[in-house]
Design an enzyme around this catalytic site. Structure first.
Site, mmCIF file in Angstrom:
data_model
loop_
_atom_site.group_PDB
_atom_site.id
_atom_site.type_symbol
_atom_site.label_atom_id
_atom_site.label_comp_id
_atom_site.label_asym_id
_atom_site.label_seq_id
_atom_site.Cartn_x
_atom_site.Cartn_y
_atom_site.Cartn_z
ATOM 1 N N ASP A 184 12.893 -11.676 -1.965
ATOM 2 C CA ASP A 184 12.397 -12.147 -0.666
ATOM 3 C C ASP A 184 13.182 -11.374 0.385
ATOM 4 O O ASP A 184 14.388 -11.601 0.561
ATOM 5 C CB ASP A 184 12.639 -13.667 -0.551
ATOM 6 C CG ASP A 184 12.339 -14.180 0.862
ATOM 7 O OD1 ASP A 184 12.441 -15.391 1.072
ATOM 8 O OD2 ASP A 184 12.023 -13.342 1.761
ATOM 9 N N LYS A 214 6.876 -4.038 15.776
ATOM 10 C CA LYS A 214 7.218 -2.632 15.515
ATOM 11 C C LYS A 214 7.914 -2.013 16.735
ATOM 12 O O LYS A 214 8.871 -1.260 16.601
ATOM 13 C CB LYS A 214 5.958 -1.835 15.154
ATOM 14 C CG LYS A 214 5.398 -2.161 13.769
ATOM 15 C CD LYS A 214 6.440 -1.928 12.671
ATOM 16 C CE LYS A 214 5.894 -2.180 11.281
ATOM 17 N NZ LYS A 214 6.912 -1.988 10.235
ATOM 18 N N GLN A 236 0.834 -1.212 0.000
ATOM 19 C CA GLN A 236 0.000 0.000 0.000
ATOM 20 C C GLN A 236 0.867 1.259 0.000
ATOM 21 O O GLN A 236 0.651 2.173 -0.806
ATOM 22 C CB GLN A 236 -0.912 0.009 1.245
ATOM 23 C CG GLN A 236 -1.832 1.209 1.285
ATOM 24 C CD GLN A 236 -2.503 1.452 2.623
ATOM 25 O OE1 GLN A 236 -2.135 0.856 3.640
ATOM 26 N NE2 GLN A 236 -3.480 2.328 2.633
ATOM 27 N N TYR A 289 1.935 -7.657 15.423
ATOM 28 C CA TYR A 289 2.437 -6.570 14.576
ATOM 29 C C TYR A 289 3.017 -5.445 15.441
ATOM 30 O O TYR A 289 4.127 -4.981 15.198
ATOM 31 C CB TYR A 289 1.279 -6.041 13.729
ATOM 32 C CG TYR A 289 1.583 -4.869 12.857
ATOM 33 C CD1 TYR A 289 1.061 -3.613 13.144
ATOM 34 C CD2 TYR A 289 2.367 -5.004 11.720
ATOM 35 C CE1 TYR A 289 1.318 -2.527 12.326
ATOM 36 C CE2 TYR A 289 2.635 -3.921 10.898
ATOM 37 C CZ TYR A 289 2.100 -2.685 11.210
ATOM 38 O OH TYR A 289 2.356 -1.610 10.393
ATOM 39 N N ASP A 322 9.945 -6.601 -4.701
ATOM 40 C CA ASP A 322 8.878 -7.192 -3.867
ATOM 41 C C ASP A 322 8.845 -8.689 -4.129
ATOM 42 O O ASP A 322 9.466 -9.188 -5.067
ATOM 43 C CB ASP A 322 7.503 -6.548 -4.207
ATOM 44 C CG ASP A 322 6.533 -6.633 -3.025
ATOM 45 O OD1 ASP A 322 6.044 -5.586 -2.572
ATOM 46 O OD2 ASP A 322 6.300 -7.763 -2.534
ATOM 47 N N ILE A 323 8.091 -9.389 -3.292
ATOM 48 C CA ILE A 323 7.981 -10.846 -3.434
ATOM 49 C C ILE A 323 7.132 -11.202 -4.639
ATOM 50 O O ILE A 323 7.173 -12.316 -5.157
ATOM 51 C CB ILE A 323 7.386 -11.458 -2.128
ATOM 52 C CG1 ILE A 323 7.639 -12.964 -2.051
ATOM 53 C CG2 ILE A 323 5.906 -11.141 -1.997
ATOM 54 C CD1 ILE A 323 9.072 -13.324 -1.674
ATOM 55 N N ARG A 324 6.349 -10.208 -5.125
ATOM 56 C CA ARG A 324 5.498 -10.430 -6.299
ATOM 57 C C ARG A 324 5.513 -9.167 -7.153
ATOM 58 O O ARG A 324 5.908 -8.103 -6.687
ATOM 59 C CB ARG A 324 4.057 -10.702 -5.847
ATOM 60 C CG ARG A 324 3.508 -9.571 -5.005
ATOM 61 C CD ARG A 324 2.092 -9.802 -4.520
ATOM 62 N NE ARG A 324 1.707 -8.810 -3.541
ATOM 63 C CZ ARG A 324 1.290 -7.580 -3.849
ATOM 64 N NH1 ARG A 324 1.236 -7.200 -5.123
ATOM 65 N NH2 ARG A 324 0.970 -6.706 -2.907
HETATM 66 C C1 VAH Z 1 -2.788 -1.888 10.124
HETATM 67 N N1 VAH Z 1 -2.749 -0.104 8.463
HETATM 68 O O1 VAH Z 1 -3.983 -1.700 10.197
HETATM 69 C C2 VAH Z 1 -1.943 -0.819 9.438
HETATM 70 C C3 VAH Z 1 -1.448 0.179 10.451
HETATM 71 C C4 VAH Z 1 -2.000 1.610 12.422
HETATM 72 C C5 VAH Z 1 -2.528 0.633 11.432
HETATM 73 O O2 VAH Z 1 -0.348 -0.297 11.148
HETATM 74 O O3 VAH Z 1 -2.248 -2.873 10.568
#
Ligand code: VAH
Length: 310
Positions: free
Chosen positions: A50, A144, A10, A140, A32-34
């Site tokens: 990769d 981060k 994105q 996630y 990119d991978i694709r």
């Molecule tokens: C998500 N768009 O939804 C990402 C972002 C803060 C949201 O990290 O995972």
């Protein structure tokens, strides 16, 4: 020249086009991978890569004499909850490979995206400060937060010039959303234009920090172009655009589509959204590198409906 890893994502797609515009098509290698969309594939060099394969990344860096890397490859919040170990592997090992190339002086500048997902349920929700408690409750967010610690360590210990911003949820029309929790704010425009009723996977009152993609791209280029001695945060900078709820974006869409209907069916992503802040204080970015967002909800809605409506 510049290498973008995750160029078909994105942010990566729009970042590649913006950097090619700014520095010249042949100066920006997309990977990119694709494969990506036509405008990305036809506007400059592309490599299948990769991001978890160190030798593959190193080969591209040496072959194209890359000086700067934008590492945009990652598994986002919703998908990462389904595949925790794959998310950790991709999000962390890709970062280690790029940081180590910089440590070895094979590249001299790195951009790495963090996210408001680094904040958790115990973080103050309104006007979340640059320095505050961070107990992320998503895979996630954990990746981060850990990535931010590693960026700060590589800067302090090895002088690696790595720069980062904590993106809010990003709204854009050039690519389809991919596995994010904030992506309802993109899906809703596609549904409104298709004259369908939107089934929202978050509650109507879920207020989240968001940003229009043009602002996010401008911030990324700004932090990468500013003098190194202006950067006081080597973990990642808070970045703020706007904050809104599904009810508020619905009311905005109804200004152009009065009969647009929505129904709320929260799913597993509600818990992810509830762990995140509602609004962000980005005064550090404003102070250090003159950041200022430009797009509010009305302007974003206007841009999305106009461009998707073409
Ligand atoms: C998500 N768009 O939804 C990402 C972002 C803060 C949201 O990290 O995972």
């Amino acid at each position: 020249s510049i290498l973008i890893i995750g160029a078909c994502g994105q942010i990566g797609t729009e970042l590649t086009l913006a950097l090619r515009e700014r520095y010249g098509n042949d100066q920006v290698v997309a990977s990119d991978i694709r494969e990506g969309n036509e405008s990305l594939m036809e506007s400059g060099p592309f490599e299948i890569l990769d991001a978890t394969n160190y030798e593959a990344v190193e080969n591209i860096v040496m072959h194209y004499e890359i000086e700067e890397v934008y590492l945009m490859a990652a598994m986002l919040s919703a998908t990462a909850e389904k595949f925790p170990m794959r998310a950790w592997d991709l999000n962390m090992n890709s970062l280690f490979h790029v940081l180590n190339l910089a440590k070895e002086k094979k590249i001299n500048k790195v951009f790495w995206p963090s996210s408001i997902a680094v904040f958790g349920p115990t973080t103050p929700k309104e006007g979340t400060p640059q320095h505050t408690i961070m107990e992320p409750s998503t895979v996630y967010g954990i990746s981060k937060q850990s990535g931010e610690r590693w960026c700060s360590y590589y800067f302090k210990k090895y002088g690696v010039d790595v720069r980062s911003v904590r993106y809010p949820g990003l709204i854009s029309w050039k690519t389809l959303p991919g596995g994010g929790t904030t992506d309802y704010a993109i899906d809703i425009f596609h549904t409104a234009l298709a004259n369908k009723k939107y089934k929202c996977f978050l509650n109507e009152g879920t207020k989240l920090p968001m940003m229009y993609m043009d602002d996010a791209i401008r911030a990324t280029i700004a932090i990468m172009e500013c003098d190194a001695d202006k950067i006081t945060e080597r973990s990642s900078y808070n970045l703020a655009g706007m904050s809104f709820t599904p009810a508020e974006i619905t009311n905005c869409i109804r200004k152009q589509f009065p009969s647009f209907e929505i129904e709320y069916e929260p799913d597993f992503r509600q818990e992810i959204a509830d762990s995140w802040p509602s609004s962000i204080d980005d005064s550090a970015a404003q102070r250090d590198w003159d950041w200022k967002s430009q797009f509010d909800l009305d302007q974003t809605t206007e841009e999305m409906l106009r461009n998707l409506g073409k």
